[in-house]
Scaffold this motif. Structure first.
Motif, PDB file in Angstrom:
ATOM      1  N   PHE A  75       0.832  -1.204   0.000  1.00  0.00           N
ATOM      2  CA  PHE A  75       0.000   0.000   0.000  1.00  0.00           C
ATOM      3  C   PHE A  75       0.865   1.251   0.000  1.00  0.00           C
ATOM      4  CE2 PHE A  75      -2.748  -3.205   1.940  1.00  0.00           C
ATOM      5  CZ  PHE A  75      -3.885  -3.058   1.164  1.00  0.00           C
ATOM      6  N   LEU A  76       0.388   2.267  -0.708  1.00  0.00           N
ATOM      7  CA  LEU A  76       1.041   3.568  -0.660  1.00  0.00           C
ATOM      8  C   LEU A  76       0.736   4.222   0.690  1.00  0.00           C
ATOM      9  CD1 LEU A  76       0.222   4.864  -4.249  1.00  0.00           C
ATOM     10  CD2 LEU A  76       2.243   3.619  -3.474  1.00  0.00           C
ATOM     11  N   ILE A  77       1.342   5.343   0.974  1.00  0.00           N
ATOM     12  CA  ILE A  77       1.103   6.057   2.229  1.00  0.00           C
ATOM     13  C   ILE A  77      -0.383   6.389   2.320  1.00  0.00           C
ATOM     14  CG2 ILE A  77       1.608   8.164   3.524  1.00  0.00           C
ATOM     15  CD1 ILE A  77       4.361   8.151   2.126  1.00  0.00           C
ATOM     16  N   PRO A  78      -1.023   6.087   3.458  1.00  0.00           N
ATOM     17  CA  PRO A  78      -2.459   6.381   3.591  1.00  0.00           C
ATOM     18  C   PRO A  78      -2.751   7.876   3.432  1.00  0.00           C
ATOM     19  CG  PRO A  78      -1.700   5.011   5.405  1.00  0.00           C
ATOM     20  CD  PRO A  78      -0.483   5.459   4.649  1.00  0.00           C
ATOM     21  N   HIS A  79      -3.873   8.159   2.807  1.00  0.00           N
ATOM     22  CA  HIS A  79      -4.347   9.531   2.637  1.00  0.00           C
ATOM     23  C   HIS A  79      -5.697   9.660   3.332  1.00  0.00           C
ATOM     24  CE1 HIS A  79      -1.314   9.279  -0.469  1.00  0.00           C
ATOM     25  NE2 HIS A  79      -1.374  10.581  -0.637  1.00  0.00           N
ATOM     26  N   GLN A  80      -6.091  10.880   3.607  1.00  0.00           N
ATOM     27  CA  GLN A  80      -7.394  11.115   4.224  1.00  0.00           C
ATOM     28  C   GLN A  80      -8.112  12.174   3.406  1.00  0.00           C
ATOM     29  OE1 GLN A  80      -7.207  12.481   8.283  1.00  0.00           O
ATOM     30  NE2 GLN A  80      -9.230  11.698   8.733  1.00  0.00           N
ATOM     31  N   SER A  81      -9.381  11.894   3.093  1.00  0.00           N
ATOM     32  CA  SER A  81     -10.132  12.845   2.282  1.00  0.00           C
ATOM     33  C   SER A  81     -10.410  14.115   3.088  1.00  0.00           C
ATOM     34  CB  SER A  81     -11.440  12.224   1.777  1.00  0.00           C
ATOM     35  OG  SER A  81     -12.271  11.887   2.859  1.00  0.00           O
ATOM     36  N   MET A  82     -10.209  15.258   2.448  1.00  0.00           N
ATOM     37  CA  MET A  82     -10.367  16.563   3.095  1.00  0.00           C
ATOM     38  C   MET A  82     -11.826  17.032   3.090  1.00  0.00           C
ATOM     39  SD  MET A  82      -7.224  17.327   3.907  1.00  0.00           S
ATOM     40  CE  MET A  82      -7.087  19.072   4.095  1.00  0.00           C
ATOM     41  N   LYS A  83     -12.618  16.465   2.148  1.00  0.00           N
ATOM     42  CA  LYS A  83     -14.023  16.856   2.058  1.00  0.00           C
ATOM     43  C   LYS A  83     -14.819  15.699   1.459  1.00  0.00           C
ATOM     44  CE  LYS A  83     -13.303  19.004  -2.435  1.00  0.00           C
ATOM     45  NZ  LYS A  83     -13.401  20.172  -3.236  1.00  0.00           N
ATOM     46  N   ASP A  84     -16.136  15.773   1.568  1.00  0.00           N
ATOM     47  CA  ASP A  84     -17.003  14.787   0.923  1.00  0.00           C
ATOM     48  C   ASP A  84     -16.788  14.897  -0.578  1.00  0.00           C
ATOM     49  OD1 ASP A  84     -18.004  14.218   3.423  1.00  0.00           O
ATOM     50  OD2 ASP A  84     -19.907  15.257   3.132  1.00  0.00           O
ATOM     51  N   ILE A  85     -16.659  13.756  -1.241  1.00  0.00           N
ATOM     52  CA  ILE A  85     -16.418  13.783  -2.684  1.00  0.00           C
ATOM     53  C   ILE A  85     -16.952  12.499  -3.312  1.00  0.00           C
ATOM     54  CG2 ILE A  85     -14.117  12.739  -2.519  1.00  0.00           C
ATOM     55  CD1 ILE A  85     -13.269  14.683  -4.802  1.00  0.00           C
TER      56      ILE A  85
END
Length: 182
Positions: free
Chosen positions: A151-161
């Motif tokens: 897995f790549l580095i985890p990301h977190q969504s900044m807004k609903d999309i």
């Protein structure tokens, strides 16, 4: 058969000494870093210096429980870094060699490039790398086909999309499987 069993007993005994030996090595590295003045001219901060600067400092101040990094934690992190670095390097080399063995045309072309640029009387040096474009392509293709990290580095969504019909709410942790991309 008895000789094999006796040999494995000796191996087991030696393997039991490995953690103690690694502990001594990491202790020596930490002591060496503690003795060097960070401000001393010519001393560059490295990973161990950074960890030592965090020793006994409170972490996770947003949580109810406060964590601190101690000397044993630093040694555990150093072991993780050492094991991770050696494991990923050996895995990358194994996959690259296995792909070369499967593709003899590629291996022959790579051997020709190495013979013409480096020759047969010395090892490849870092200064040679810019003159070895085919080697660079072989390594990059091997990494594409066989990425070391799943897995790549985890990301977190900044807004609903919404992406391609998938709704991703704000704050969702997103993991990208690099093995499926290549």
């Amino acid at each position: 058969m008895e000789a094999l069993e006796a040999g494995s007993i000796g191996l087991e005994r030696r393997l039991k000494n490995v953690p103690e030996a690694l502990d001594k090595v990491f202790d020596a590295i930490i002591r060496e870093h503690e003795q060097v003045d960070i401000g001393q001219q010519g001393h560059h901060r490295d990973f161990v210096d950074t960890l030592l600067s965090l020793i006994n400092q409170p972490m996770n101040t947003h949580d109810e429980q406060i964590y601190t990094i101690d000397r044993e934690s630093i040694k555990a992190i150093m072991l993780d870094m050492f094991a991770g670095a050696s494991d990923t390097s050996s895995a990358a080399i194994e996959w690259s060699l296995s792909e070369l063995l499967r593709h003899s045309r590629v291996m022959k072309h790579l051997q020709e490039e190495l013979r013409s640029v480096v020759g047969m009387n010395r090892m490849v040096e870092e200064t040679d790398l810019e003159k070895l474009p085919y080697l660079d392509m072989v390594i990059r293709e091997s990494f594409r086909l066989h990425p070391i990290a799943t897995f790549l580095i985890p990301h977190q969504s900044m807004k609903d999309i919404e992406i391609n019909g998938y709704y991703i709410p704000k704050g969702t942790v997103i993991l990208i499987n690099s093995w499926t991309i290549g």
